[in-house]
Design a protein around this motif. Structure first.
Motif, PDB file in Angstrom:
ATOM      1  N   LYS A   1       0.836  -1.212   0.000  1.00  0.00           N
ATOM      2  CA  LYS A   1       0.000   0.000   0.000  1.00  0.00           C
ATOM      3  C   LYS A   1       0.867   1.258   0.000  1.00  0.00           C
ATOM      4  O   LYS A   1       0.607   2.226  -0.717  1.00  0.00           O
ATOM      5  CB  LYS A   1      -0.921  -0.008   1.220  1.00  0.00           C
TER       6      LYS A   1
ATOM      7  N   SER B   1      -5.815  -2.877   0.514  1.00  0.00           N
ATOM      8  CA  SER B   1      -4.503  -2.743  -0.116  1.00  0.00           C
ATOM      9  C   SER B   1      -4.479  -3.437  -1.477  1.00  0.00           C
ATOM     10  O   SER B   1      -3.947  -2.899  -2.461  1.00  0.00           O
ATOM     11  CB  SER B   1      -3.427  -3.336   0.800  1.00  0.00           C
TER      12      SER B   1
ATOM     13  N   ASP C   1      -6.299  -1.381  -3.953  1.00  0.00           N
ATOM     14  CA  ASP C   1      -5.462  -0.245  -4.374  1.00  0.00           C
ATOM     15  C   ASP C   1      -4.522  -0.676  -5.503  1.00  0.00           C
ATOM     16  O   ASP C   1      -4.294   0.074  -6.460  1.00  0.00           O
ATOM     17  CB  ASP C   1      -4.627   0.278  -3.197  1.00  0.00           C
ATOM     18  N   THR C   2      -3.971  -1.884  -5.377  1.00  0.00           N
ATOM     19  CA  THR C   2      -3.071  -2.408  -6.412  1.00  0.00           C
ATOM     20  C   THR C   2      -3.814  -2.573  -7.738  1.00  0.00           C
ATOM     21  O   THR C   2      -3.297  -2.202  -8.801  1.00  0.00           O
ATOM     22  CB  THR C   2      -2.478  -3.762  -5.975  1.00  0.00           C
TER      23      THR C   2
ATOM     24  N   ARG D   1      -6.413  -0.958  -8.783  1.00  0.00           N
ATOM     25  CA  ARG D   1      -6.754   0.356  -9.356  1.00  0.00           C
ATOM     26  C   ARG D   1      -5.521   1.076  -9.903  1.00  0.00           C
ATOM     27  O   ARG D   1      -5.590   1.733 -10.941  1.00  0.00           O
ATOM     28  CB  ARG D   1      -7.438   1.209  -8.281  1.00  0.00           C
ATOM     29  N   LYS D   2      -4.406   0.946  -9.211  1.00  0.00           N
ATOM     30  CA  LYS D   2      -3.202   1.662  -9.633  1.00  0.00           C
ATOM     31  C   LYS D   2      -2.563   1.021 -10.855  1.00  0.00           C
ATOM     32  O   LYS D   2      -1.938   1.701 -11.675  1.00  0.00           O
ATOM     33  CB  LYS D   2      -2.193   1.699  -8.473  1.00  0.00           C
ATOM     34  N   HIS D   3      -2.722  -0.296 -10.994  1.00  0.00           N
ATOM     35  CA  HIS D   3      -2.044  -1.018 -12.078  1.00  0.00           C
ATOM     36  C   HIS D   3      -3.078  -1.701 -12.976  1.00  0.00           C
ATOM     37  O   HIS D   3      -2.946  -2.882 -13.315  1.00  0.00           O
ATOM     38  CB  HIS D   3      -1.066  -2.041 -11.490  1.00  0.00           C
ATOM     39  N   SER D   4      -4.081  -0.958 -13.355  1.00  0.00           N
ATOM     40  CA  SER D   4      -5.229  -1.512 -14.080  1.00  0.00           C
ATOM     41  C   SER D   4      -4.895  -1.996 -15.488  1.00  0.00           C
ATOM     42  O   SER D   4      -5.719  -2.659 -16.121  1.00  0.00           O
ATOM     43  CB  SER D   4      -6.351  -0.468 -14.166  1.00  0.00           C
TER      44      SER D   4
ATOM     45  N   ASP E   1     -14.575  -2.713  -9.996  1.00  0.00           N
ATOM     46  CA  ASP E   1     -13.190  -2.936 -10.428  1.00  0.00           C
ATOM     47  C   ASP E   1     -13.026  -4.313 -11.066  1.00  0.00           C
ATOM     48  O   ASP E   1     -12.333  -4.457 -12.082  1.00  0.00           O
ATOM     49  CB  ASP E   1     -12.238  -2.785  -9.236  1.00  0.00           C
TER      50      ASP E   1
ATOM     51  N   GLN F   1       4.833  -4.824  -5.894  1.00  0.00           N
ATOM     52  CA  GLN F   1       3.483  -5.399  -5.965  1.00  0.00           C
ATOM     53  C   GLN F   1       3.534  -6.865  -6.411  1.00  0.00           C
ATOM     54  O   GLN F   1       2.864  -7.721  -5.832  1.00  0.00           O
ATOM     55  CB  GLN F   1       2.606  -4.601  -6.939  1.00  0.00           C
TER      56      GLN F   1
ATOM     57  N   VAL G   1       2.650   1.597  -3.548  1.00  0.00           N
ATOM     58  CA  VAL G   1       1.720   1.076  -4.554  1.00  0.00           C
ATOM     59  C   VAL G   1       2.174   1.403  -5.973  1.00  0.00           C
ATOM     60  O   VAL G   1       1.791   0.731  -6.931  1.00  0.00           O
ATOM     61  CB  VAL G   1       0.288   1.611  -4.290  1.00  0.00           C
ATOM     62  N   ASP G   2       3.029   2.412  -6.142  1.00  0.00           N
ATOM     63  CA  ASP G   2       3.527   2.786  -7.474  1.00  0.00           C
ATOM     64  C   ASP G   2       4.588   1.814  -7.999  1.00  0.00           C
ATOM     65  O   ASP G   2       4.947   1.881  -9.170  1.00  0.00           O
ATOM     66  CB  ASP G   2       4.124   4.190  -7.445  1.00  0.00           C
TER      67      ASP G   2
END
Length: 313
Positions: free
Chosen positions: A45, A84, A87-88, A90-93, A127, A54, A48-49
């Motif tokens: 988390k 968490s 979040d992964t 969504r960030k790496h869709s 998602d 990840q 997350v970038d």
């Protein structure tokens, strides 16, 4: 202590996760590894970038949870863990490899009612549907997402029906895309069964969904769980709609009656499959046209055989 002391340094967290991964092969290390789940997800988390962190984090969590499953160890995962992972997603869709790992994790943890409820709370359904639409070709993603949808729709807790209704066309698309893959088809049939029980299908869905489920049976008759789930989904549809019943007996590729007779022939010794076939037959007999077709195809012989074989049930 190392992970907590250097929580904000990505390289330190990557090194720590790699070190923990080296203990995974030791079956006796599971109790020790379980204590790190929250720290691993917190690292994911916080950073997350970082695609590498990840992937490494998800891979390690998969190993830990797989071992827990093998050893019948119940793992309680709170909203922080599920949040968490979302979040992964969504960030790496657009990262297909990473999403395949995360979705597999989500499927594993959604088997727990508490975790499934946490997933619902953090808003996972839109998602999941987005991931499915974007990666319809990916068998592992489809398998996993349909598994999560089944867990969410089959739950006795309050279900967000409006969101799940959006899952019907996507799940149908998965089934259509992967009819020749028995494992994915099995998962999609389970999801459609749960969605139908929750009243998520509309009148416009009844006939095409019936046709798809018949195709699933036609192409994968040897898989007992798939046959059971497809029959239960069909029973649910026939309970709701005469349109489904008529499609069942008049499908252009062949009557559903022949399919269930063949399915019984293959799985006559599997009580769960036979029970699902009986439930389907029970819904069929409420329609006069279907009964006439059943009589013309001598279904009473099949029923007599079932009654004889399962006289004590």
């Amino acid at each position: 202590e190392f992970m907590q002391a250097f929580w904000d340094i990505e390289e330190a967290q990557v090194k720590a996760i790699q070190l923990l991964s080296s203990f995974v092969r030791d079956k006796g290390a599971l109790p020790y590894l379980l204590t790190f789940i929250e720290l691993i997800t917190f690292a994911m988390k916080t950073h997350v970038d970082s695609p590498k962190l990840q992937v490494d984090g998800c891979s390690l969590l998969l190993e830990i949870l797989s071992q827990a499953l093998e050893q019948d160890v119940v793992v309680a995962l709170d909203e922080n863990v599920t949040g968490s992972l979302l979040d992964t997603v969504r960030k790496h869709s657009e990262d297909e490899e990473l999403l395949s790992l995360v979705c597999t994790l989500l499927m594993m943890i959604s088997a727990s009612e508490v975790a499934a409820e946490n997933l619902r709370k953090v808003g996972v359904i839109p998602d999941l549907l987005s991931v499915l639409r974007n990666f319809l070709h990916n068998e592992q993603i489809c398998l996993s997402c349909c598994g999560v949808l089944w867990s969410l729709a089959a739950s006795e807790d309050n279900v967000d029906q409006a969101l799940l209704k959006n899952a019907v066309p996507v799940t149908s698309a998965v089934l259509q895309e992967h009819l020749q893959n028995g494992t994915v088809t099995e998962s999609a049939c389970s999801a459609l069964w749960a969605l139908s029980l929750q009243g998520c299908l509309t009148e416009n869905d009844y006939e095409p969904t019936t046709a798809l489920l018949l195709d699933a049976l036609r192409m994968n008759p040897e898989r007992p769980v798939l046959v059971k789930n497809a029959c239960l989904a069909l029973a649910s549809l026939l309970r709701l709609s005469e349109i489904s019943a008529l499609r069942f007996i008049m499908d252009s590729k062949g009557s559903g009656i022949n399919l269930i007779k063949y399915a019984y022939h293959l799985h006559f010794d599997d009580p769960e499959v036979v029970k699902s076939i009986c439930m389907l037959i029970n819904e069929m007999v409420q329609y006069d046209d279907v009964v006439l077709d059943m009589l013309s195809q001598k279904m009473e012989e099949l029923l007599s055989e079932i009654k004889s074989c399962f006289s004590s049930s």
